[in-house]
Write a protein that holds these residues in place. Structure first.
Motif, PDB file in Angstrom:
ATOM      1  N   GLU A 106      -7.300  -6.852   6.083  1.00 35.17           N
ATOM      2  CA  GLU A 106      -6.123  -6.675   6.926  1.00 35.17           C
ATOM      3  C   GLU A 106      -5.034  -7.691   6.580  1.00 35.17           C
ATOM      4  N   ARG A 109      -3.378  -6.434   3.421  1.00 37.45           N
ATOM      5  CA  ARG A 109      -2.534  -5.270   3.679  1.00 37.45           C
ATOM      6  C   ARG A 109      -1.258  -5.645   4.434  1.00 37.45           C
ATOM      7  N   SER A 110      -1.337  -6.679   5.264  1.00 40.09           N
ATOM      8  CA  SER A 110      -0.179  -7.069   6.076  1.00 40.09           C
ATOM      9  C   SER A 110       0.986  -7.582   5.240  1.00 40.09           C
ATOM     10  N   GLY A 114       0.730  -3.412  -1.033  1.00 35.73           N
ATOM     11  CA  GLY A 114      -0.483  -2.748  -1.471  1.00 35.73           C
ATOM     12  C   GLY A 114      -1.602  -3.756  -1.642  1.00 35.73           C
ATOM     13  N   VAL A 115      -2.770  -3.272  -2.036  1.00 32.85           N
ATOM     14  CA  VAL A 115      -3.924  -4.151  -2.242  1.00 32.85           C
ATOM     15  C   VAL A 115      -4.642  -3.728  -3.517  1.00 32.85           C
ATOM     16  N   TRP A 132     -12.327   4.582   3.964  1.00 35.93           N
ATOM     17  CA  TRP A 132     -11.099   3.788   4.011  1.00 35.93           C
ATOM     18  C   TRP A 132      -9.877   4.675   3.857  1.00 35.93           C
ATOM     19  N   ALA A 137      -5.775   3.462   4.637  1.00 31.18           N
ATOM     20  CA  ALA A 137      -4.643   3.768   3.751  1.00 31.18           C
ATOM     21  C   ALA A 137      -5.172   4.580   2.587  1.00 31.18           C
ATOM     22  N   GLN A 184       2.101   0.941  -0.889  1.00 26.95           N
ATOM     23  CA  GLN A 184       1.184   0.190  -0.037  1.00 26.95           C
ATOM     24  C   GLN A 184      -0.189   0.842   0.085  1.00 26.95           C
ATOM     25  N   GLU A 185      -0.666   1.401  -1.021  1.00 19.07           N
ATOM     26  CA  GLU A 185      -1.998   1.976  -1.045  1.00 19.07           C
ATOM     27  C   GLU A 185      -3.012   0.919  -1.497  1.00 19.07           C
ATOM     28  N   ILE A 186      -4.296   1.279  -1.439  1.00 19.89           N
ATOM     29  CA  ILE A 186      -5.379   0.428  -1.922  1.00 19.89           C
ATOM     30  C   ILE A 186      -5.843   0.981  -3.260  1.00 19.89           C
ATOM     31  N   THR A 224       1.337  -8.255  -5.729  1.00 22.26           N
ATOM     32  CA  THR A 224       0.246  -7.644  -4.965  1.00 22.26           C
ATOM     33  C   THR A 224      -0.930  -8.618  -4.844  1.00 22.26           C
TER      34      THR A 224
END
Length: 292
Positions: A106, A109-110, A114-115, A132, A137, A184-186, A224
Motif C-alpha cells: 500500500e 502504491r500510494s 505504479g509498482v 490482486w 489494481a 499505476q498498475e502492478i 517507480t
C-alpha cells in the motif's frame, strides 16, 4: 516435438481442470515423484542451486534429497493450480490467500507511480495476481515466450481471463510495461534467472551470477518503487503473499552504478525469501557457472 508437447499438456490440463482441487493435487504429487526420479537434468540442477542457496546442505545428502523432493511436489501443485485456472472463480480463490506486509504494498502504491513487484521463481503467482487484479489494481506479468506457440497463447489467454496481462521480454513488452506503470498498475517480474542472457554479473548467495538490471532501469526512468515480494504455499495448501519495504533506484548520474546498487538491494531481500522457503524455490536451470 513442439506439437506433441502442446497436445500432451492440453490433454492433461483438460483432465486436471475438471478435478476437485484435492484430486488435482493428488495427481500432481504422483507426477512430482515420477519427475524427481526420472529427471536427468532438472533434479541435479535444482539440487546444485539449493546447495548454493543453503550451504548447510552441501554435506547433508539426506536433507538435500528430502528438500528437493518437497520442492518438486510444491512445483507440481503450482502447475495444478495453473491448469485449473480456466475454470477458476476469483470469489472461490480469495479466501485461500493470506498477505504479509500488505502495508508495504500500500505504501508503494500510494506514491502514484505504479509498482514493480520483483520476485523469484516461487509459488502460485497466477492465483495471487488474479486476486490482486480483481481487488487492488490491474496486474501484468513479464513472461518468457515458451514453445510451442500454442502453449504460450494458452498461458496468455488463461491469465487474461483473470485480468492479468502477459508482457513479453522484448521491446514491445517493455513499452507496455512503461505504459502500465504510468497508469499505476502492478507489474510482476523475477530476477533470479537471466532468461534473456543480458544480465550483469553480481553476487547472488555469494557467487557471481548474471542478474537482470531491467527492473532497476525502469525504476530509474519512471521513479517507480521496486517492491520485493514472494509467494509461497502454506501447509494447508493456502497461499501467502509476502512483501518487504519498497526500494528506490536513486539517480547519482551514473545509470549503470545506480541500477546495480538498486538490484543488489533487491537481491539481498530475495535471498532471504529463498533461504526461508527453499522447498518452494523451483529453478532447475543453470544460474551459476559450474552447474550442469
Amino acid at each position: 516435438m513442439g506439437e506433441w508437447t502442446w497436445r500432451g499438456f492440453k490433454a492433461v490440463q483438460s483432465l486436471v481442470e475438471r478435478l476437485p482441487r484435492s484430486w488435482a493435487y493428488a495427481l500432481a504429487v504422483v507426477a512430482a515423484r515420477v519427475a524427481w526420479w526420472f529427471s536427468p537434468l532438472a533434479r541435479p540442477r535444482l539440487e546444485y542451486n539449493l546447495k548454493i542457496a543453503c550451504p548447510e546442505l552441501r554435506d547433508d545428502t539426506v536433507a538435500l534429497r528430502h528438500l528437493s523432493k518437497v520442492n518438486f511436489r510444491n512445483h507440481a501443485k503450482a502447475y495444478a493450480d495453473l491448469m485449473q485456472l480456466p475454470g477458476a472463480r476469483i470469489e472461490a480463490m480469495r479466501p485461500l490467500l493470506k498477505v504479509k506486509g500488505l502495508e508495504h504494498l500500500e505504501a508503494a502504491r500510494s506514491l502514484g507511480k505504479g509498482v514493480l513487484a520483483v520476485s523469484c521463481h516461487m509459488g502460485s503467482y497466477e492465483v495471487v495476481a488474479a486476486i490482486w487484479s480483481a481487488t487492488l489494481a490491474p496486474v501484468s506479468f513479464f513472461a518468457e515466450e515458451v514453445e510451442p506457440r500454442a502453449l504460450f497463447e494458452w498461458y496468455r489467454d488463461t491469465r487474461a481471463r483473470l485480468g492479468i496481462s502477459v508482457l513479453t521480454l522484448d521491446m514491445g513488452g517493455i513499452r507496455k510495461v512503461l505504459q502500465a506503470l504510468r497508469e499505476q498498475e502492478i507489474v510482476i517480474t523475477a530476477i533470479d534467472r537471466d532468461i534473456t542472457e543480458t544480465g550483469y554479473l553480481m553476487p547472488f548467495f555469494g557467487k557471481l551470477a548474471p542478474i537482470p538490471l531491467g527492473p532497476a532501469s525502469i525504476a530509474l526512468r519512471l521513479g517507480t518503487p521496486l517492491l520485493p515480494v514472494c509467494v509461497y504455499r502454506l501447509p494447508d495448501d493456502t497461499y501467502m503473499a509476502e512483501a518487504a519495504p519498497h526500494i528506490f533506484a536513486k539517480s547519482t548520474g551514473n545509470p549503470r552504478a545506480d541500477q546495480v546498487r538498486a538490484t543488489q538491494q533487491l537481491l539481498r531481500q530475495i535471498e532471504r525469501f529463498i533461504q526461508q522457503h527453499p522447498e518452494q524455490w523451483h529453478v532447475p536451470h543453470r544460474i551459476w557457472a559450474g552447474a550442469q
